[in-house]
Design a protein around this motif. Structure first.
Motif, PDB file in Angstrom:
ATOM      1  N   THR A   1      -5.139  -0.499  12.185  1.00 55.27           N
ATOM      2  CA  THR A   1      -5.271   0.528  12.907  1.00 55.27           C
ATOM      3  C   THR A   1      -5.055   1.823  12.198  1.00 55.27           C
ATOM      4  N   LEU A   2      -4.014   1.871  11.432  1.00 58.92           N
ATOM      5  CA  LEU A   2      -3.507   2.992  10.928  1.00 58.92           C
ATOM      6  C   LEU A   2      -4.703   3.422   9.690  1.00 58.92           C
ATOM      7  N   GLY A   3      -5.329   2.168   9.219  1.00 54.82           N
ATOM      8  CA  GLY A   3      -6.504   2.511   7.880  1.00 54.82           C
ATOM      9  C   GLY A   3      -7.578   3.346   8.821  1.00 54.82           C
ATOM     10  N   LEU A   4      -7.847   2.833  10.170  1.00 55.30           N
ATOM     11  CA  LEU A   4      -9.104   3.191  10.663  1.00 55.30           C
ATOM     12  C   LEU A   4      -8.781   4.779  11.003  1.00 55.30           C
ATOM     13  N   VAL A   5      -7.313   5.112  11.631  1.00 52.89           N
ATOM     14  CA  VAL A   5      -7.324   6.554  11.679  1.00 52.89           C
ATOM     15  C   VAL A   5      -7.285   7.305  10.620  1.00 52.89           C
ATOM     16  N   LEU A   6      -6.822   6.780   9.528  1.00 55.07           N
ATOM     17  CA  LEU A   6      -7.184   7.762   8.228  1.00 55.07           C
ATOM     18  C   LEU A   6      -8.434   7.931   7.807  1.00 55.07           C
ATOM     19  N   ARG A   7      -9.376   6.781   7.963  1.00 52.63           N
ATOM     20  CA  ARG A   7     -10.667   6.969   7.513  1.00 52.63           C
ATOM     21  C   ARG A   7     -11.424   8.005   8.646  1.00 52.63           C
ATOM     22  N   ARG A   8     -11.193   7.556   9.720  1.00 47.33           N
ATOM     23  CA  ARG A   8     -11.810   8.513  10.711  1.00 47.33           C
ATOM     24  C   ARG A   8     -11.555  10.211  10.613  1.00 47.33           C
TER      25      ARG A   8
ATOM     26  N   LEU B   1       0.777  -0.964   0.119  1.00 50.60           N
ATOM     27  CA  LEU B   1      -0.028   0.076  -0.038  1.00 50.60           C
ATOM     28  C   LEU B   1       1.128   1.161   0.185  1.00 50.60           C
ATOM     29  N   ALA B   2       0.419   2.412  -0.544  1.00 51.84           N
ATOM     30  CA  ALA B   2       1.015   3.637  -0.826  1.00 51.84           C
ATOM     31  C   ALA B   2       0.262   4.531   0.112  1.00 51.84           C
ATOM     32  N   ILE B   3       0.696   5.362   1.145  1.00 49.19           N
ATOM     33  CA  ILE B   3       0.296   6.385   1.800  1.00 49.19           C
ATOM     34  C   ILE B   3       0.525   7.584   1.704  1.00 49.19           C
ATOM     35  N   GLN B   4      -0.376   8.549   1.560  1.00 46.55           N
ATOM     36  CA  GLN B   4       0.055  10.018   1.406  1.00 46.55           C
ATOM     37  C   GLN B   4       0.837  10.568   2.452  1.00 46.55           C
ATOM     38  N   ALA B   5       2.166  10.951   2.411  1.00 49.95           N
ATOM     39  CA  ALA B   5       3.012  11.293   3.397  1.00 49.95           C
ATOM     40  C   ALA B   5       2.514  12.256   4.664  1.00 49.95           C
ATOM     41  N   GLN B   6       1.656  13.118   4.156  1.00 50.65           N
ATOM     42  CA  GLN B   6       1.370  14.170   5.167  1.00 50.65           C
ATOM     43  C   GLN B   6       0.195  13.556   6.007  1.00 50.65           C
TER      44      GLN B   6
ATOM     45  N   GLY C   1       0.151   9.779  13.007  1.00 53.75           N
ATOM     46  CA  GLY C   1       0.877   9.324  14.067  1.00 53.75           C
ATOM     47  C   GLY C   1       2.146   8.306  13.354  1.00 53.75           C
ATOM     48  N   GLY C   2       1.952   8.049  12.141  1.00 54.01           N
ATOM     49  CA  GLY C   2       3.378   7.536  11.516  1.00 54.01           C
ATOM     50  C   GLY C   2       3.467   6.220  11.847  1.00 54.01           C
ATOM     51  N   ILE C   3       4.906   6.043  11.799  1.00 52.65           N
ATOM     52  CA  ILE C   3       5.296   4.704  11.992  1.00 52.65           C
ATOM     53  C   ILE C   3       5.123   4.001  13.282  1.00 52.65           C
ATOM     54  N   ASP C   4       4.500   4.857  14.428  1.00 55.28           N
ATOM     55  CA  ASP C   4       4.194   4.647  15.569  1.00 55.28           C
ATOM     56  C   ASP C   4       3.052   3.466  15.872  1.00 55.28           C
ATOM     57  N   LEU C   5       2.307   3.614  14.938  1.00 57.18           N
ATOM     58  CA  LEU C   5       0.987   3.009  14.609  1.00 57.18           C
ATOM     59  C   LEU C   5       1.097   1.729  14.029  1.00 57.18           C
TER      60      LEU C   5
END
Length: 352
Positions: A81-88, A57-62, A68-72
């Protein structure tokens, strides 16, 4: 307009079948891989999903840094979890079929990671209670999917087609054979005990169970269905007691805890906007040693058994996983009625 912040590839099994076109979490089925098991040539157009939990997957940097970046990304549930944060936050997650990878990894988090996820989000990642999700995450991008999070149309089946199941039983041989087979299964798991027919509709199956000697309570949220059930059974003679019928919703039942030896859901779960809440009620109502029997039309790629009234349809793996995750019951038997109806059958026991 929400912007695309994550793009993933179609994932295939090593045998060429689709492993995933992305994942859904905040969904009536709970966590499931979109399209799993269909031929690799399926899904020729991009699909928007809740999350992309594996593969490439590719994620937009900003957006990645803001989330939360790599910590997630630690642990088995990191990508989810990262996907849910992005969707939220209002971002869009899209899977494209033009990029294909081989990947068979499914998250298998330990109990600590699962508990941490539940404490943070307020729902189990495998089986989300959608009422709780809508309450706790109102106004957020988690509720992007209008099909599952908007108000549905009224259920008018028993207005349009009164006594439809009784009529089919009398007039259609294959329907009668199927109904008698399901009634036999119920008699096998609960010969003379207390049966709850959840989503009883016009009462045909409650009638068949009671004719087999069970003490039957039928419940349905549709007033027209309950009226028809009472009318069709009022003058009939039963070997033990007649079935009784109650108006009510499966999510909120004023019935005694551990009050039933069997709960039956025939052609019900596919209609439910929030199956997890209903399944948790089932667990509360089942006596020790009791059994749940579920039948539902099997999912098929590109087609619905009933595009008007079905909220969603299941594969066997999805159905078993949701029942176990939502209830804690032990699935003991599965089967398929082949032919016209393509029913999936699952029996799960309360082993307490």
């Amino acid at each position: 307009m929400p912007r695309v912040v994550a793009v993933g590839a179609k994932r295939l099994f090593t045998d060429g079948r689709v492993f995933s076109m992305g994942e859904f979490v905040v969904h009536p089925k709970g966590f499931h891989h979109q399209g799993q098991g269909v031929p690799g040539s399926a899904y020729r157009f991009p699909e928007e999903v809740d999350v992309i939990s594996g593969g490439v997957l590719a994620i937009q940097a900003q957006a990645f840094q803001a989330a939360g970046g790599i910590d997630l990304l630690s642990g088995e549930l990191g990508a989810l979890t990262l996907g849910l944060v992005l969707r939220r936050a209002g971002g869009r997650c899209v899977v494209v079929p033009h990029v294909v990878v081989t990947d068979e990894h499914t998250p298998q988090p330990d109990e600590f990671e699962q508990r941490t996820f539940r404490e943070h989000w307020g729902f189990d990642y495998r089986a989300a209670d959608l009422a709780a999700v809508r309450r706790d995450h109102a106004g957020s991008g988690l509720l992007w999917n209008v099909r599952f999070h908007a108000r549905g149309m009224p259920f008018e089946k028993y207005v349009q087609r009164p006594t439809v199941h009784w009529d089919n039983y009398d007039q259609v041989d294959v329907y009668r054979q199927r109904a008698d087979h399901l009634a036999t299964l119920v008699k096998q798991i609960c010969p003379t005990g207390r049966v709850l027919d959840m989503g009883c509709g016009d009462g045909l199956f409650s009638h068949l169970f009671a004719m087999g000697g069970a003490q039957v309570t039928g419940i349905d949220p549709e007033p027209q269905a309950i009226e028809q059930a009472r009318e069709k059974t009022r003058q009939r003679q039963y070997p033990v007691i007649p079935p009784r019928f109650l108006l009510g919703s499966g999510e909120q039942l004023d019935l005694p805890e551990a009050g039933f030896d069997a709960v039956i859901m025939l052609d019900v779960i596919e209609h439910l906007p929030n199956p997890v809440a209903v399944l948790r009620q089932v667990r509360r109502l089942l006596a020790p040693g009791g059994a749940l029997l579920v039948s539902t039309p099997g999912w098929q790629f590109g087609a619905w058994s009933d595009p008007v009234y079905h909220v969603t349809e299941y594969t066997m793996d999805e159905l078993v996983r949701q029942i176990q995750a939502a209830t804690g019951l032990k699935v003991t038997n599965t089967g398929i009625i082949k032919g016209v109806y393509r029913d999936l059958i699952v029996i799960a026991k309360n082993t307490d």
